[in-house]
Design a protein around this motif. Structure first.
Motif, PDB file in Angstrom:
ATOM      1  N   TYR A  22       0.323  11.717   1.255  1.00 53.76           N
ATOM      2  CA  TYR A  22      -0.361  12.747   2.038  1.00 53.76           C
ATOM      3  C   TYR A  22       0.180  14.100   1.569  1.00 53.76           C
ATOM      4  CZ  TYR A  22      -0.914   8.585   4.999  1.00 53.76           C
ATOM      5  OH  TYR A  22      -1.173   7.323   5.468  1.00 53.76           O
ATOM      6  N   HIS A  73      -7.321   3.061  12.662  1.00 56.96           N
ATOM      7  CA  HIS A  73      -7.711   1.715  12.248  1.00 56.96           C
ATOM      8  C   HIS A  73      -6.683   0.724  12.764  1.00 56.96           C
ATOM      9  CE1 HIS A  73      -4.654   2.884   9.299  1.00 56.96           C
ATOM     10  NE2 HIS A  73      -4.422   1.586   9.139  1.00 56.96           N
ATOM     11  N   SER A  83       4.172   7.200   2.561  1.00 64.89           N
ATOM     12  CA  SER A  83       4.477   6.027   3.373  1.00 64.89           C
ATOM     13  C   SER A  83       4.205   4.781   2.546  1.00 64.89           C
ATOM     14  CB  SER A  83       3.676   6.020   4.678  1.00 64.89           C
ATOM     15  OG  SER A  83       2.349   5.611   4.440  1.00 64.89           O
ATOM     16  N   GLN A 134       0.853  -1.182   0.000  1.00 64.15           N
ATOM     17  CA  GLN A 134       0.000   0.000   0.000  1.00 64.15           C
ATOM     18  C   GLN A 134       0.892   1.237   0.000  1.00 64.15           C
ATOM     19  OE1 GLN A 134      -3.386   0.387   0.078  1.00 64.15           O
ATOM     20  NE2 GLN A 134      -3.435   2.572   0.550  1.00 64.15           N
ATOM     21  N   LEU A 177       6.076  -0.845   7.877  1.00 66.41           N
ATOM     22  CA  LEU A 177       5.857   0.487   7.316  1.00 66.41           C
ATOM     23  C   LEU A 177       7.150   1.271   7.195  1.00 66.41           C
ATOM     24  CD1 LEU A 177       3.230   2.372   6.728  1.00 66.41           C
ATOM     25  CD2 LEU A 177       4.055   3.552   8.746  1.00 66.41           C
ATOM     26  N   ALA A 236      -2.683   8.308  10.582  1.00 65.89           N
ATOM     27  CA  ALA A 236      -1.643   9.167  10.006  1.00 65.89           C
ATOM     28  C   ALA A 236      -2.123  10.613   9.960  1.00 65.89           C
ATOM     29  CB  ALA A 236      -1.271   8.687   8.607  1.00 65.89           C
ATOM     30  N   LEU A 275       2.845   9.275  11.523  1.00 63.73           N
ATOM     31  CA  LEU A 275       2.221   8.070  12.086  1.00 63.73           C
ATOM     32  C   LEU A 275       2.062   8.216  13.597  1.00 63.73           C
ATOM     33  CD1 LEU A 275       1.281   5.069  11.843  1.00 63.73           C
ATOM     34  CD2 LEU A 275       3.667   4.425  12.229  1.00 63.73           C
ATOM     35  N   LEU A 329      -5.052   9.570   7.512  1.00 64.14           N
ATOM     36  CA  LEU A 329      -5.661   8.234   7.456  1.00 64.14           C
ATOM     37  C   LEU A 329      -6.235   7.994   8.849  1.00 64.14           C
ATOM     38  CD1 LEU A 329      -6.035   5.690   5.655  1.00 64.14           C
ATOM     39  CD2 LEU A 329      -3.841   4.871   6.483  1.00 64.14           C
ATOM     40  N   ARG A 373       4.027  13.947   2.439  1.00 65.04           N
ATOM     41  CA  ARG A 373       4.476  12.724   3.117  1.00 65.04           C
ATOM     42  C   ARG A 373       4.095  11.484   2.313  1.00 65.04           C
ATOM     43  NH1 ARG A 373       2.286   9.167   7.160  1.00 65.04           N
ATOM     44  NH2 ARG A 373       3.987   8.242   8.328  1.00 65.04           N
ATOM     45  N   ASP A 389      -4.741  -2.890  11.325  1.00 65.90           N
ATOM     46  CA  ASP A 389      -4.554  -3.577  10.052  1.00 65.90           C
ATOM     47  C   ASP A 389      -5.074  -5.018  10.174  1.00 65.90           C
ATOM     48  OD1 ASP A 389      -3.354  -1.272   9.155  1.00 65.90           O
ATOM     49  OD2 ASP A 389      -1.301  -2.016   9.407  1.00 65.90           O
ATOM     50  N   ASN A 432       0.949   5.150   0.330  1.00 69.91           N
ATOM     51  CA  ASN A 432       0.080   6.237   0.798  1.00 69.91           C
ATOM     52  C   ASN A 432       0.739   7.572   0.537  1.00 69.91           C
ATOM     53  OD1 ASN A 432      -1.955   4.569   2.283  1.00 69.91           O
ATOM     54  ND2 ASN A 432      -0.182   4.019   3.519  1.00 69.91           N
ATOM     55  N   ALA A 450       3.444   0.745   2.981  1.00 72.48           N
ATOM     56  CA  ALA A 450       3.097  -0.307   3.940  1.00 72.48           C
ATOM     57  C   ALA A 450       3.113  -1.663   3.238  1.00 72.48           C
ATOM     58  CB  ALA A 450       1.713  -0.046   4.530  1.00 72.48           C
ATOM     59  N   HIS A 485      -3.895   2.727  14.957  1.00 71.49           N
ATOM     60  CA  HIS A 485      -2.960   3.767  14.505  1.00 71.49           C
ATOM     61  C   HIS A 485      -3.618   4.644  13.453  1.00 71.49           C
ATOM     62  CE1 HIS A 485      -2.421   0.239  11.892  1.00 71.49           C
ATOM     63  NE2 HIS A 485      -2.065   1.095  10.940  1.00 71.49           N
ATOM     64  N   LEU A 502       1.729  -5.147   3.790  1.00 76.28           N
ATOM     65  CA  LEU A 502       0.702  -5.781   4.620  1.00 76.28           C
ATOM     66  C   LEU A 502       0.819  -7.292   4.468  1.00 76.28           C
ATOM     67  CD1 LEU A 502      -1.339  -3.100   3.121  1.00 76.28           C
ATOM     68  CD2 LEU A 502      -1.703  -3.421   5.558  1.00 76.28           C
TER      69      LEU A 502
HETATM   70  O1  LIG Z   1       1.032   6.446   6.592  1.00 74.78           O
HETATM   71  C1  LIG Z   1       1.153   5.899   7.683  1.00 74.78           C
HETATM   72  O2  LIG Z   1       2.009   6.230   8.489  1.00 74.78           O
HETATM   73  C2  LIG Z   1       0.212   4.785   8.083  1.00 74.78           C
HETATM   74  C3  LIG Z   1      -0.261   3.943   6.929  1.00 74.78           C
HETATM   75  C4  LIG Z   1      -1.125   2.810   7.371  1.00 74.78           C
HETATM   76  O3  LIG Z   1      -1.524   2.719   8.509  1.00 74.78           O
HETATM   77  C5  LIG Z   1      -1.522   1.773   6.403  1.00 74.78           C
HETATM   78  O4  LIG Z   1      -1.207   1.877   5.194  1.00 74.78           O
HETATM   79  O5  LIG Z   1      -2.164   0.785   6.847  1.00 74.78           O
END
Ligand SMILES: O=C(O)CCC(=O)C(=O)O
Ligand SMILES: C=C1C[C@]23C[C@H]1CC[C@H]2[C@@]12CCC[C@@](C)(C(=O)O1)[C@H]2[C@@H]3C(=O)O
Ligand SMILES: [Fe+2]
Length: 360
Positions: free
Chosen positions: A199, A214, A283, A195, A223, A273, A231, A211, A281, A216, A197, A285, A271, A287
């Motif tokens: 921002y 939630h 990120s 994933q 991450l 974001a 985060l 975000l 930003r 995971d 992400n 992830a 957690h 998963l």
């Molecule tokens: O961007 C982040 O720091 C968190 C991303 C996240 O929680 C996710 O992709 O599940």
């Protein structure tokens, strides 16, 4: 796609880079702030080459559900190439990114966070999810050729798979579980999603949410937050704690499937974001989960049916993802074997404990 679906689709996709003032639809009424950095203990940092790494991992899982790892073996050059690939993707013109949009009932592609439908306000982020080969999407995004994009993704997934497997065994080992206790542990190609992400910098970051909170639906998530803070993890009795980026370190989040496997000894971590005014930003992830059709249940070594009954019934990862997509933060209670004593609060914008709390 029907006309109605197309309209919904368009409304959901907005180019955040073109917005100069935070619209009401993106204004979260009360984003609880985090404790100031000096008033709270930081998230544990574990050197994976430390001979006591397993003990530290166990302690971090019990107390936090999130930790950072150093000496993880992922080359810095690969982390940098992955970041560059992510930036290359998100810097494409908005209309171009939409060519790889995630379909309404699909999993992979470009779009808003999947969890958006559970919240009354929109999130200040865009995401790109990959489950299988990236080639199909890359072709749509860059019809003239996507350079090394696909190679970097494949290499990143390969390396992350090795690391995730290693961390999973540290987690299971800390619970006294050995390789012979688990059949699917040896399977090389575990299931995983990548994933990305993004921002974008935000005109009013204190009232926006990147975000929303939630957990995971994974065994664990690795991450890479590219040295940009944002985060936050929720800690019982403390509140939201920022996971400060450490150069070269990676963050590990415990997911719902470890909560099930460990029969609740280790909880998944809530957690979210946050966004900021100046920096874009990014990120990434990874998963990580078991092969999608393997049934996951509390490990028999950790239950005894007399004093410690199993708290969850068996589910496959794909079944659990379906439950999560439908019931979001109530998903764990749907697989819980406890009497219906779970206390829920609906997932709205000012709710910091939107995770099921099992009572008794
Ligand atoms: O961007 C982040 O720091 C968190 C991303 C996240 O929680 C996710 O992709 O599940
Ligand atoms: C394998 C997974 C795990 C998913 C669904 C599917 C693909 C994308 C994952 C995420 C990534 C972003 C947060 C999350 C909450 C989301 O909205 O999409 C995750 C979700 C989950 O962990 O439930
Ligand atoms: Fe997450």
């Amino acid at each position: 796609m029907s006309l109605q679906q197309q309209n919904v689709f368009r409304e959901k996709h907005v180019d955040l880079n073109s917005i100069k003032e935070l619209p009401d639809s993106y204004t979260w009424s009360s984003v609880d702030s985090c404790p100031s950095s000096n008033s709270s203990e930081p998230v544990p940092v574990i050197n994976l080459e430390d001979p006591n790494a397993m003990k530290h991992v166990g302690h971090a899982c019990k107390t936090w559900g999130v930790f950072q790892v150093t000496n993880h073996g992922i080359p810095t050059s690969l982390l940098n190439s992955m970041e560059a690939s992510g930036r290359k993707l998100f810097s494409l013109p908005f209309q171009q990114k939409l060519k790889a949009a995630r379909l309404p009932d699909g999993v992979s592609g470009y779009g808003v966070a999947r969890i958006s439908s559970f919240f009354p306000k929109l999130m200040w982020s865009e995401g790109f999810t990959l489950v299988d080969s990236p080639h199909h999407h890359a072709q749509k995004l860059w019809p003239q050729g996507s350079g090394n994009f696909c190679d970097v993704i494949e290499e990143y997934k390969k390396e992350m798979n090795k690391l995730a497997n290693k961390v999973m065994w540290l987690i299971l080992g800390s619970l006294g579980i050995k390789k012979e206790d688990i059949k699917w542990g040896e399977i090389k190609e575990a299931c995983a999603a990548l994933q990305l992400n993004s921002y974008p910098s935000c005109p009013d970051p204190d009232r926006a949410m990147g975000l929303a909170a939630h957990t995971d639906s994974t065994l664990l998530t690795i991450l890479h937050q590219n040295n940009t803070s944002g985060l936050q993890a929720h800690r019982e009795g403390v509140g939201w704690v920022t996971v400060e980026p450490i150069e070269g370190a990676l963050v590990v989040n415990i997911g719902d499937l470890v909560q099930i496997l460990s029969n609740g000894l280790y909880s998944s971590v809530l957690h979210r974001a946050m966004v900021n005014r100046t920096q874009h930003r990014l990120s990434i992830a990874y998963l990580y989960g078991p092969p999608s059709n393997v049934r996951i249940a509390p490990l028999s070594k950790l239950t005894d049916n007399v004093n410690i009954p199993p708290l969850y019934r068996a589910v496959t990862w794909s079944e659990y993802l379906g439950t999560k997509a439908k019931h979001f933060n109530k998903a764990l209670s749907f697989v819980s074997l406890c009497a219906p004593t779970s206390v829920f609060v609906d997932g709205n914008d000012n709710n910091k404990s939107n995770k099921s709390v099992l009572v008794g």
